[in-house]
Design an enzyme around this catalytic site. Structure first.
Site, PDB file in Angstrom:
ATOM      1  N   ASP A   1       0.866  -1.181   0.000  1.00  0.00           N
ATOM      2  CA  ASP A   1       0.000   0.000   0.000  1.00  0.00           C
ATOM      3  C   ASP A   1       0.908   1.239   0.000  1.00  0.00           C
ATOM      4  O   ASP A   1       2.107   1.161   0.274  1.00  0.00           O
ATOM      5  CB  ASP A   1      -0.934  -0.022   1.223  1.00  0.00           C
ATOM      6  CG  ASP A   1      -2.122   0.904   1.021  1.00  0.00           C
ATOM      7  OD1 ASP A   1      -3.099   0.780   1.765  1.00  0.00           O
ATOM      8  OD2 ASP A   1      -2.075   1.738   0.092  1.00  0.00           O
TER       9      ASP A   1
HETATM   10  C1  GLC Z   1      -4.329   4.364  -0.245  1.00  0.00           C
HETATM   11  C2  GLC Z   1      -5.177   3.207   0.241  1.00  0.00           C
HETATM   12  C3  GLC Z   1      -5.301   2.093  -0.746  1.00  0.00           C
HETATM   13  C4  GLC Z   1      -5.290   2.660  -2.154  1.00  0.00           C
HETATM   14  C5  GLC Z   1      -3.913   3.245  -2.396  1.00  0.00           C
HETATM   15  C6  GLC Z   1      -3.830   3.922  -3.775  1.00  0.00           C
HETATM   16  O1  GLC Z   1      -3.538   4.833   0.796  1.00  0.00           O
HETATM   17  O2  GLC Z   1      -4.835   2.643   1.500  1.00  0.00           O
HETATM   18  O3  GLC Z   1      -6.515   1.401  -0.453  1.00  0.00           O
HETATM   19  O4  GLC Z   1      -5.561   1.645  -3.091  1.00  0.00           O
HETATM   20  O5  GLC Z   1      -3.523   4.163  -1.398  1.00  0.00           O
HETATM   21  O6  GLC Z   1      -4.695   5.016  -3.834  1.00  0.00           O
END
Ligand code: GLC
Length: 702
Positions: A264
């Protein structure tokens, strides 16, 4: 060896170490992004986002032209490996469906699959090949903003919806032009962040992890999900992004997952702040070793792994295996053959009438009727209706969190949608939650309040310490209730709210969640009776914030809740039962359950359990018939109820149907005291029920 594997190995054999690390690197077109990196083969994937809070609407849309532009740059690199474009297409792209928690309230996996398929086709039309969805985190704490994005508290419902979403996004051939690679996230236990505070650490037993939080992920893997995203959370002292036992031994060793894992946002580099890595190089080594193949935007892989390989700290085989996994998904997605997107597609594929109709159907199926005293709903006996509250003119506010490609102007404002669906001869008055509402109410025959939380109060890191209505709204409800007019409360929210007082004041309460772009029309169809509400709660509603955590599949304890027991578990200042239980919901008719039949006293292999369900009301209705069990004695304490199946029945007034479930022995497996998974002999209770508290009870033994 398959053609895909031959292709991958042939390509890998040509790649330099820098080119390999480029495939492990995901970046995004931020203001300092250097497109030259694409020409140098140092980026394997672009995330179409403008920042870490894409979910809160701060992100300009993607487009085929934008993706094609970056793709051309990437294909100028020596080996011409195409970029994989990713984006958070969570509950729709341009056609915005109800938030996932609302979709879960439909208990309709087929509908979820259809919605995901529409989202995939629309996203693909604008160059997106990979969505960071479905979010399949079990959530038992509605203070957590991201409860909006998942399927609630139950592992069975979560598992069925996870598989449906993966099938919808991916279809049965990832190279088809109307599919995207899905991503089950956030692996694992993210919803257990302490205090409902996003990014906090979490603790749980191995049994809870395996029996409650992992099943939706396993279901997504069995459905063939192409990618998994590791969570921010420090679970039991090991950050998910550095947890080899879960990311490799379990995910790949036990489950056979053959896609790739993406971290993430920046969570590789954040291993330093977690305190398990001394620096970014150490963090990159830990994450790669754990099983994270692609580094989302931290740059730690690209910046540090070459040195770690050269100094012998990282075997090149670990890098090669991560590259293979990514190239495999790119090849399956048809990227090498078709790296570009036809810019003409968007005009044809986005926001079709069929998509809108599906969004409206999903919104109708998601809304949950919580109270209907005197059958005040549907509103068929009132000529002058006041609709008042902070949602009265809602458009984009209906979309909820994680709808970066939705456009507010695509939605009919709520008041307009109600006007369009109201029966001829109905006079509608509209007001915000202000003095004007108070004055208009005197002229009205019935007051409909449309209240709740703005989407900015929902989603990533939108955590609240108080589950009451947002500030000032409770006072408005109190004031309007004081007028003594028939009162209907419609709540828009991305989470369960503790609306105990408002439920007592209102004659009827309808929970609309954040219902998506067709939410206004769906609300009108339900309020005026063209549609009957059929949603059921995918998550327990607490009486007060202080009851959290409260969920239906809890343990019995040594002193279970009992009205008279002085030593039973309880609060002095609150009943121990929830405001509304998991699985609960009303409709415009009533149903009776009778004549439970348990196929045999002893379950050998499988057993039939059935009951008659009768529509005892005057309108047709859709009932969610639920099957629960309780394992009375186990080597480990067992939940007082566990959902094991569910099915809708549509019944005409007076109609009776026998609903039959098949319960298989393997459905009763759990993580036993010795840590193994299996079934234990003993007595079980079984219910066929309208929710997680009522129903007809039978018994069988294994
Ligand atoms: C965010 C979220 C994740 C998302 C990613 C890209 O922090 O935790 O769910 O897919 O970043 O936006």
């Amino acid at each position: 060896m398959s053609s895909t594997e031959n292709f991958i190995n042939h390509l890998l054999a040509q790649m330099t170490l820098e080119e390999k690390l480029g495939q492990l690197n995901q970046s995004y077109p931020h203001e300092n992004f250097d497109p030259e990196l694409l020409r140098q083969g140092k980026v394997g994937s672009l995330l179409n986002a403008s920042g870490a809070l894409t979910g809160q609407g701060f992100s300009e849309s993607s487009s085929a032209e934008v993706c094609n532009h970056f793709q051309r740059l990437a294909l100028e690199a020596r080996l011409k490996i195409p970029l994989l474009f990713g984006r958070d297409v969570v509950h729709g792209y341009r056609t915005v469906f109800p938030i996932p928690l609302a979709q879960a309230a439909s208990f309709d996996p087929e509908l979820v699959e259809e919605a995901a398929a529409v989202a995939a086709r629309e996203a693909r039309a604008e160059g997106i090949r990979w969505t960071f969805a479905p979010m399949v985190d079990i959530a038992r704490d509605p203070r957590w903003g991201r409860v909006a994005e998942g399927a609630g508290e139950d592992p069975l419902l979560g598992a069925r919806i996870a598989a449906a979403a993966v099938r919808g996004f991916q279809g049965n051939d990832l190279s088809r032009p109307d599919t995207v690679v899905a991503c089950a996230k956030h692996f694992v236990g993210y919803g257990a962040a302490e205090g409902g505070r996003d990014y906090e650490s979490g603790e749980m037993s191995e049994a809870t992890l395996r029996d409650i939080y992992l099943p939706p992920f396993e279901s997504a893997v069995r459905a063939g999900v192409g990618t998994i995203m590791s969570a921010f959370i420090d679970l039991n002292g090991i950050p998910a992004t550095a947890n080899r036992r879960l990311l490799t031994d379990l995910l790949r060793g036990e489950w056979g997952f053959d896609g790739f894992v993406v971290s993430d946002w920046n969570s590789v580099a954040e291993l330093v702040s977690h305190g398990v890595a001394e620096d970014r190089a150490h963090a990159a080594r830990l994450a790669l070793y754990a099983g994270v193949d692609m580094d989302m935007v931290s740059g730690a892989y690209l910046d540090t792994l070459a040195e770690s390989v050269r100094n012998g700290q990282v075997p090149i085989e670990e890098v090669d295996e991560a590259v293979r996994r990514i190239l495999r998904i790119k090849h399956r997605a048809g990227l090498f053959e078709n790296p570009y997107t036809d810019p003409q597609r968007a005009a044809r594929d986005l926001l079709t009438d069929r998509a809108r109709q599906l969004a409206r159907r999903m919104a109708c199926r998601s809304m949950v009727l919580l109270k209907n005293k005197g059958d005040i709903l549907p509103l068929q006996n009132f000529r002058r209706i006041l609709v008042a509250g902070n949602f009265v003119h809602a458009r984009g506010e209906l979309y909820g969190t994680w709808s970066p490609d939705g456009r507010a102007e695509d939605a009919t404002p709520l008041h307009e949608a109600l006007r369009q669906t109201a029966p001829r001869g109905t006079e509608l008055l509209f007001a915000l939650n202000d003095d004007r509402a108070f004055h208009l109410a005197h002229r009205a025959d019935v007051v409909v309040l449309v209240m709740g939380e703005h989407p900015i109060r929902s989603g990533e890191n939108a955590n609240v310490s108080d589950l009451g209505l947002p500030p000032g709204q409770a006072e408005f409800v109190e004031m309007m209730a004081g007028l003594g007019k028939p009162l209907v409360l419609v709540v828009f929210a991305g989470r369960p709210l503790a609306i105990t007082r408002q439920v007592a004041l209102a004659d009827a309460v309808l929970y609309a969640w954040h219902p998506g772009m067709e939410g206004g029309a769906a609300l009108g169809e339900i309020l005026f009776g063209q549609e009957s509400p059929s949603g059921r709660l995918p998550i327990t509603f607490p009486r007060a914030t202080g009851q959290i955590p409260i969920y239906y599949n809890h343990k019995n304890s040594g002193r279970p809740v009992s009205p008279q027991g002085p030593f039973a578990t309880r609060y002095l200042d609150l009943p121990s039962t929830p405001l509304f239980p998991f699985g609960y919901g009303l409709t415009y008719t009533t149903f009776e359950y009778a004549n439970l039949r348990v196929g045999s006293e002893v379950l050998r292999g499988a057993i039939e359990v059935s009951a008659e369900v009768t529509n005892t009301g005057s309108r047709s209705g859709r009932e969610l018939v639920q099957l629960y069990v309780r394992d009375l004695v186990g080597s480990r304490t067992r939940p007082v109820r566990e959902l094991k199946d569910f099915r809708h029945v549509e019944l005409q007034p007076g109609e009776t149907r026998r609903v039959t479930f098949i319960l298989r022995e393997e459905d009763l497996a759990f993580t036993r005291a010795d840590g193994t998974r299996g079934v234990e002999p003993g007595t079980f209770h079984v219910w066929i029920a309208p929710d997680s508290q009522g129903g007809l009870r039978g018994e069988f033994v294994i």
